[in-house]
Design an enzyme around this catalytic site. Sequence first.
Site, PDB file in Angstrom:
ATOM      1  N   ALA A 270       0.779  -1.247   0.000  1.00 39.15           N
ATOM      2  CA  ALA A 270       0.000   0.000   0.000  1.00 39.15           C
ATOM      3  C   ALA A 270       0.807   1.292   0.000  1.00 39.15           C
ATOM      4  CB  ALA A 270      -0.928   0.003   1.214  1.00 39.15           C
ATOM      5  N   GLY A 273       0.518   5.036  -0.130  1.00 45.52           N
ATOM      6  CA  GLY A 273      -0.908   5.112   0.168  1.00 45.52           C
ATOM      7  C   GLY A 273      -1.746   5.910  -0.807  1.00 45.52           C
ATOM      8  N   CYS A 389       4.150  -0.570 -12.138  1.00 42.99           N
ATOM      9  CA  CYS A 389       4.516   0.637 -12.892  1.00 42.99           C
ATOM     10  C   CYS A 389       5.719   0.272 -13.763  1.00 42.99           C
ATOM     11  CB  CYS A 389       4.779   1.829 -11.984  1.00 42.99           C
ATOM     12  SG  CYS A 389       5.992   1.533 -10.700  1.00 42.99           S
TER      13      CYS A 389
HETATM   14  C1  LIG Z   1       4.610   0.082  -6.037  1.00 42.02           C
HETATM   15  S1  LIG Z   1       4.771   0.406  -4.348  1.00 42.02           S
HETATM   16  C2  LIG Z   1       3.080   0.636  -3.889  1.00 42.02           C
HETATM   17  C3  LIG Z   1       2.544   2.011  -4.209  1.00 42.02           C
HETATM   18  C4  LIG Z   1       1.206   2.258  -3.532  1.00 42.02           C
HETATM   19  N1  LIG Z   1       0.226   1.257  -3.869  1.00 42.02           N
HETATM   20  C5  LIG Z   1       0.626   3.627  -3.850  1.00 42.02           C
HETATM   21  O1  LIG Z   1      -0.168   3.761  -4.758  1.00 42.02           O
HETATM   22  O2  LIG Z   1       0.990   4.591  -3.161  1.00 42.02           O
HETATM   23  C6  LIG Z   1       5.087  -1.189  -3.713  1.00 42.02           C
HETATM   24  C7  LIG Z   1       5.096  -1.268  -2.197  1.00 42.02           C
HETATM   25  O3  LIG Z   1       5.128  -2.654  -1.856  1.00 42.02           O
HETATM   26  C8  LIG Z   1       5.833  -2.798  -0.659  1.00 42.02           C
HETATM   27  N2  LIG Z   1       6.176  -4.242  -0.597  1.00 42.02           N
HETATM   28  C9  LIG Z   1       7.174  -4.898  -1.205  1.00 42.02           C
HETATM   29  N3  LIG Z   1       7.102  -6.207  -0.956  1.00 42.02           N
HETATM   30  C10 LIG Z   1       6.022  -6.398  -0.156  1.00 42.02           C
HETATM   31  C11 LIG Z   1       5.426  -7.518   0.466  1.00 42.02           C
HETATM   32  N4  LIG Z   1       5.941  -8.730   0.285  1.00 42.02           N
HETATM   33  N5  LIG Z   1       4.330  -7.335   1.229  1.00 42.02           N
HETATM   34  C12 LIG Z   1       3.801  -6.101   1.412  1.00 42.02           C
HETATM   35  N6  LIG Z   1       4.344  -4.983   0.861  1.00 42.02           N
HETATM   36  C13 LIG Z   1       5.427  -5.132   0.073  1.00 42.02           C
HETATM   37  C14 LIG Z   1       6.982  -1.835  -0.787  1.00 42.02           C
HETATM   38  O4  LIG Z   1       7.480  -1.478   0.492  1.00 42.02           O
HETATM   39  C15 LIG Z   1       6.313  -0.665  -1.513  1.00 42.02           C
HETATM   40  O5  LIG Z   1       5.877   0.287  -0.575  1.00 42.02           O
END
Ligand SMILES: C[S@@+](CC[C@H](N)C(=O)[O-])C[C@H]1O[C@@H](n2cnc3c(N)ncnc32)[C@H](O)[C@@H]1O
Length: 441
Positions: A270, A273, A389
């Site tokens: 998330a 956020g 992305c």
């Molecule tokens: C692409 S970003 C998400 C962007 C967010 N959805 C937004 O719109 O603001 C991916 C996120 O996944 C988290 N992440 C990576 N591996 C993960 C996991 N196994 N479980 C939960 N979160 C994870 C990272 O810390 C990062 O914050």
Amino acid sequence: MHTRPRSHPGTAAPVLPEDSLAYALLTTAQLVADVVAGGTLTESLAKLWIARPATPPGVRGAILDLAYGTLRDFGRQDFILDKLLQKPLQEPVQSLLRVALHRLDTRPDTAHTTVDQAVSAAATVLGGNFKGVANGVLRNALRQAVDLNKAADADMVSEFRHPAWWIRRIRTQYPDNWRSILAAGNTHPPMALRINPLRATRDETLESFAEAELPVCVLPNGALLLERPVPVARIPGFVEGCVSVQDAGAQYAALHLDLADGQRVLDACAAPGGKTAHILESADVMLTALDTDPARARRVSENLDRLGLKANVKTADCRDLNRWWNGRPFDRILADVPCSASGVVRRNPDIKWLRRSDDIARFAAQQKEILEALWQVLAPGGKMLYVTCSVFAEENREQIAGFAARHPDCRRLSIADQPDCQYLPCAEHDGFFYSLLEKTP
Ligand SMILES: C[S@@+](CC[C@H](N)C(=O)[O-])C[C@H]1O[C@@H](n2cnc3c(N)ncnc32)[C@H](O)[C@@H]1O
């Protein structure tokens, strides 16, 4: 780019007047040297502003412009330096030359000032031993500009300003539009806003922007595109939570999720956020937001607080179901998975040079694990929206084709009449991939 040990702390202030171009060139050179050593620009900038909190806004702006611009053009500067030097110089002088070459390229009207200021900067580091070399290289770059630029235009990395493996991949996967994808990666990113319908209508928002004399247009998905990026402090309604900064491509997530009041929704990756908030602004749902990184999970809570929105925010690895899941399945899942970020490279130009070709398979393996885990917590009849992305097929259509083949209970639903939807980076939005999967009852 070769990863080398960091040769300097990167945050020690140069002994140059803070308002001089030499100061901005050298400070930027230290940031670029950090990236060359394998660090991210975001981390180096954060450390820099902590170490020099009183940096005036104008100086900050100059450093940011030079840093982002130099890293966008990195392949070209190294090609030219390779022609002018027998071997790379010690950092931060090598990066000082990169930054100076970038400025010579973008500000030819002030070429002599740039050379003089870069030489003054070189005089303050490494005992001034490289002052003469810096002067010679930059003057040769000016003298031989026509021939050097011709040679640079004939070199793939220098022309397209992306690593060779990246160019080859995009060219193979997008034989018709690879050039425009690479070109979009080198542009300045657009600035888009999301209207919060809980706090303002579209008409009210457009009226306040007209009053503030900020030209905007409304995109088909409702995102507002600013004609020119502006600091958030100038955005009407930002502090009040009426609008948030969010790329227009990211604003498809809440739309494609097919939300309805009362649903149980999981936002599995998330932070920070943006999409979490959009979901909560779009429907009255019970939302669980996870992120594996505690500091980033805190940012989700802060962002929701600013907008007066509520969710159950947890720090957890979404794959570790035993740790965070209470056994009640979700109606909707947003899987905005970690990825190469190859679709947003113009916002993070260091990524182009930090990524390695084999990182893509590593991301794909992680994404596969996340998909497999999340499928278990989706209710029969529920829908999962997979998002990256990225523009690389391994993380996108190949990932989803493999998942669907392994899961007979997975039905791929169309988005905009397509089985999945690859938005390519362009003037309106960044590059995103969306795929909507339904779990058949
Ligand atoms: C692409 S970003 C998400 C962007 C967010 N959805 C937004 O719109 O603001 C991916 C996120 O996944 C988290 N992440 C990576 N591996 C993960 C996991 N196994 N479980 C939960 N979160 C994870 C990272 O810390 C990062 O914050």
